[in-house]
Scaffold this active site. Structure first.
Site, short mmCIF file in Angstrom:
data_model
loop_
_atom_site.label_atom_id
_atom_site.label_comp_id
_atom_site.label_asym_id
_atom_site.label_seq_id
_atom_site.Cartn_x
_atom_site.Cartn_y
_atom_site.Cartn_z
N HIS A 84 0.84 -1.20 0.00
CA HIS A 84 0.00 0.00 0.00
C HIS A 84 0.88 1.26 0.00
O HIS A 84 0.71 2.15 -0.84
CB HIS A 84 -0.91 -0.02 1.24
CG HIS A 84 -1.83 1.16 1.33
ND1 HIS A 84 -3.13 1.12 0.90
CD2 HIS A 84 -1.64 2.41 1.81
CE1 HIS A 84 -3.69 2.30 1.10
NE2 HIS A 84 -2.81 3.11 1.67
N GLU A 85 1.82 1.31 0.93
CA GLU A 85 2.66 2.51 1.04
C GLU A 85 3.58 2.63 -0.18
O GLU A 85 3.89 3.74 -0.62
CB GLU A 85 3.47 2.51 2.34
CG GLU A 85 2.62 2.49 3.62
CD GLU A 85 1.54 3.57 3.71
OE1 GLU A 85 1.74 4.66 3.14
OE2 GLU A 85 0.49 3.32 4.35
N HIS A 130 1.70 4.54 -2.75
CA HIS A 130 1.78 5.99 -2.53
C HIS A 130 3.15 6.53 -2.98
O HIS A 130 3.25 7.57 -3.62
CB HIS A 130 1.63 6.32 -1.04
CG HIS A 130 0.21 6.27 -0.54
ND1 HIS A 130 -0.79 7.03 -1.08
CD2 HIS A 130 -0.36 5.56 0.48
CE1 HIS A 130 -1.94 6.80 -0.42
NE2 HIS A 130 -1.70 5.90 0.52
N GLU A 156 -4.96 7.73 -2.98
CA GLU A 156 -5.43 6.42 -2.49
C GLU A 156 -5.70 5.47 -3.65
O GLU A 156 -5.62 4.25 -3.49
CB GLU A 156 -6.69 6.59 -1.64
CG GLU A 156 -6.42 7.04 -0.21
CD GLU A 156 -5.54 6.09 0.59
OE1 GLU A 156 -5.73 4.86 0.52
OE2 GLU A 156 -4.64 6.60 1.28
ZN ZN Z 1 -3.12 5.20 1.95
#
Ligand code: ZN
Length: 506
Positions: free
Chosen positions: A270-271, A274, A300
């Site tokens: 997830h990170e 980003h 997101e």
């Molecule tokens: Zn996030």
């Protein structure tokens, strides 16, 4: 002063402001990853001091004069139409930031910052002691401050829109409500159909997975996905996050739990999603206010797409499962690919948003959106929130928290005065699948690449269509340019319906 000089002066102001913001991010990153606990008092003073300097710089009246000289006004922020497109986008963003900052009196900004600190501290205590009543006065004050900001920004008649505009520029309550209204019943029906099926076996996940091996697997994966280790780092923190300290310094954090293999693994992906966005801004945007995400929801869309659509897919695990098994032979040797894939995609209505699977997750968000709308419309009182929360959870997810700590007190956002932020998470899912559908049209063999562990095509597509553009467009414009579509939950819900019909034999 001629136009070229005015532009270059504006870029200098902007650059000075970004440098302070990045310096402040270094202090915040250190606070979360390595600072000794007793340093917290002076650290908050350091951060407040930098915040004051940043606000002073951002509201320098010379910025207003230069913007005007270049034809940028509040109603026509892009300025003189003979300027290059890139400069006009720069003026638009700078004008928007300047107007927001300058309209807030400095004493008001200072009292908000002080009250937010107290409110966060009260929330931490209230959550620990399951005591909503002690937090309620702080929450009311946060709500009053947010409404006042909206009023000062010109959103007096629709204060919630003033908050949404901070996180999703150009998007409003009505557009989001229309989209969520279409999504909610289909999600609820999918959850009900899944819940009627036997739950997959996840018992093999509940054993010891040494964190050193989790870390080695996560680091290797992060590199394979395209994270350049000479432009960032991976560290540990209590709550995973991504922060940008400079154009070539993007840091992510994760956390490992010895008895939860999936939590650390998917946090890292997830990170990384980003971070890939932050590392992908075009060279022409370098160092300027345009080197940022188009919105929180678009940000997101990147993290949630890499995490869920890509790293929870069957092609991904077809290519990677043998490597994972080799890292954890004792734990995973009797578990075949199909069993592992099903366990990774287990759907279970639960109380806590951050632990939710990709089907139920957006329902948690829609509940928060509903409550925020009612709080801003004045049809829900802060004192009645815990009850409204329980009713909403029952209605949307069929579960009800026994304690407010697992209900209305679970998220930090409201305690910091961050209203209108939650919708970004569900919008991220929705934008993400609209992008994904367009990507699959352009790259019909993407599943084969993912299975082969080649993520370069996927990353290159996003670099070209989304990352390199930074904040040059608002989310709706970016979506339209990339997919030819307006905001619609169809691609997201169709993706879920197809994936889970297979996984659960619906
Ligand atoms: Zn996030």
């Amino acid at each position: 002063m001629n136009r070229a000089d005015a532009l270059s002066r504006l870029h200098e102001f902007d650059r000075a402001h970004r440098l302070i913001a990045h310096a402040s991010s270094v202090l915040q990153w250190d606070q979360e990853t390595g600072m000794p606990p007793r340093a917290v008092v002076e650290r908050s003073e350091q951060l407040a001091a930098l915040e004051a300097v940043a606000h002073e710089r951002a509201t320098d009246p010379r910025i207003g004069e230069l913007l005007e000289r270049l034809g940028s006004t509040s109603s026509d922020p892009r300025g003189d139409d003979s300027l290059p497109g890139l400069e006009r986008d720069f003026l638009r963003v700078l004008r928007r930031e300047y107007d927001k900052d300058v309209l807030l009196p400095v004493e008001f900004v200072a009292s908000c910052a002080r009250d937010e600190g107290l409110s966060q501290a009260a929330w931490i205590e209230a959550r620990k002691r399951n005591d909503f009543a002690s937090f309620a006065p702080h929450l009311s004050l946060m709500l009053d401050h947010a409404k006042e900001k909206s009023r000062l920004w010109g959103f007096g008649s629709s204060p919630y829109n003033g908050q949404l505009d901070l996180h999703e520029p150009g998007m409003d309550e009505r557009a989001i409500a229309t989209c969520f209204d279409a999504l909610r019943p289909r999600l609820s029906s999918l959850v009900a159909r899944i819940s009627a099926r036997p739950a997959p076996d996840t018992s093999f996940l509940d054993q010891e997975y040494p964190v050193e091996a989790q870390d080695a697997f996560g680091r290797e994966l992060r590199t394979d996905l395209g994270f350049q280790s000479d432009r960032g780092r991976l560290d540990l923190s209590a709550h995973p996050f991504t922060t940008t300290l400079g154009a070539d310094d993007v840091r992510i954090t994760t956390r490992y739990e010895p008895r939860n293999l999936l939590s650390g693994l998917f946090s890292t992906v997830h990170e990384t999603g980003h971070a890939l966005y932050e590392l992908g801004y075009g060279d022409d945007l370098r160092g300027s206010c345009l080197a940022d995400g188009a919105s929180m929801g678009i940000h997101e869309s990147q993290s949630r797409l890499w995490e869920n659509v890509m790293a929870r897919s069957l092609p991904f695990w077809r290519g990677r499962y043998a490597t994972l098994q080799a890292r954890f032979p004792k734990q995973l040797n009797g578990v075949d690919l199909e069993a592992f894939y099903k366990a990774v995609n287990v759907v279970r209505p639960s109380l806590i948003r951050v632990d939710a699977d990709e089907v139920t997750y957006s329902l948690h968000v829609i509940l928060r959106f509903d409550l925020e709308r009612r709080l801003f419309a004045g049809t829900l009182e802060v004192a009645d929130l815990p009850h409204a929360w329980r009713e909403g959870m029952k209605k949307y997810l069929g579960v009800e928290p026994a304690r407010d700590s697992d209900g209305v007190l679970q998220d930090i956002h409201w305690s910091m005065g961050a209203f209108g932020y939650f919708p970004s998470y569900a919008l991220g899912n929705i934008y993400g699948l609209q992008f994904w559908r367009a990507l699959r049209r352009d790259l019909p063999r993407i599943d084969e690449s993912i299975e082969a562990g080649r993520f370069t095509d996927l990353l290159a597509w996003f670099r070209e269509k989304v990352h390199s553009k930074g904040r040059r467009s608002d989310p709706a414009e970016l979506l339209e340019a990339t997919t030819g579509e307006t905001l619609s939950a169809d691609a997201f819900i169709e993706y879920l319906e197809r994936k889970y019909a297979d996984a659960y034999s619906l």
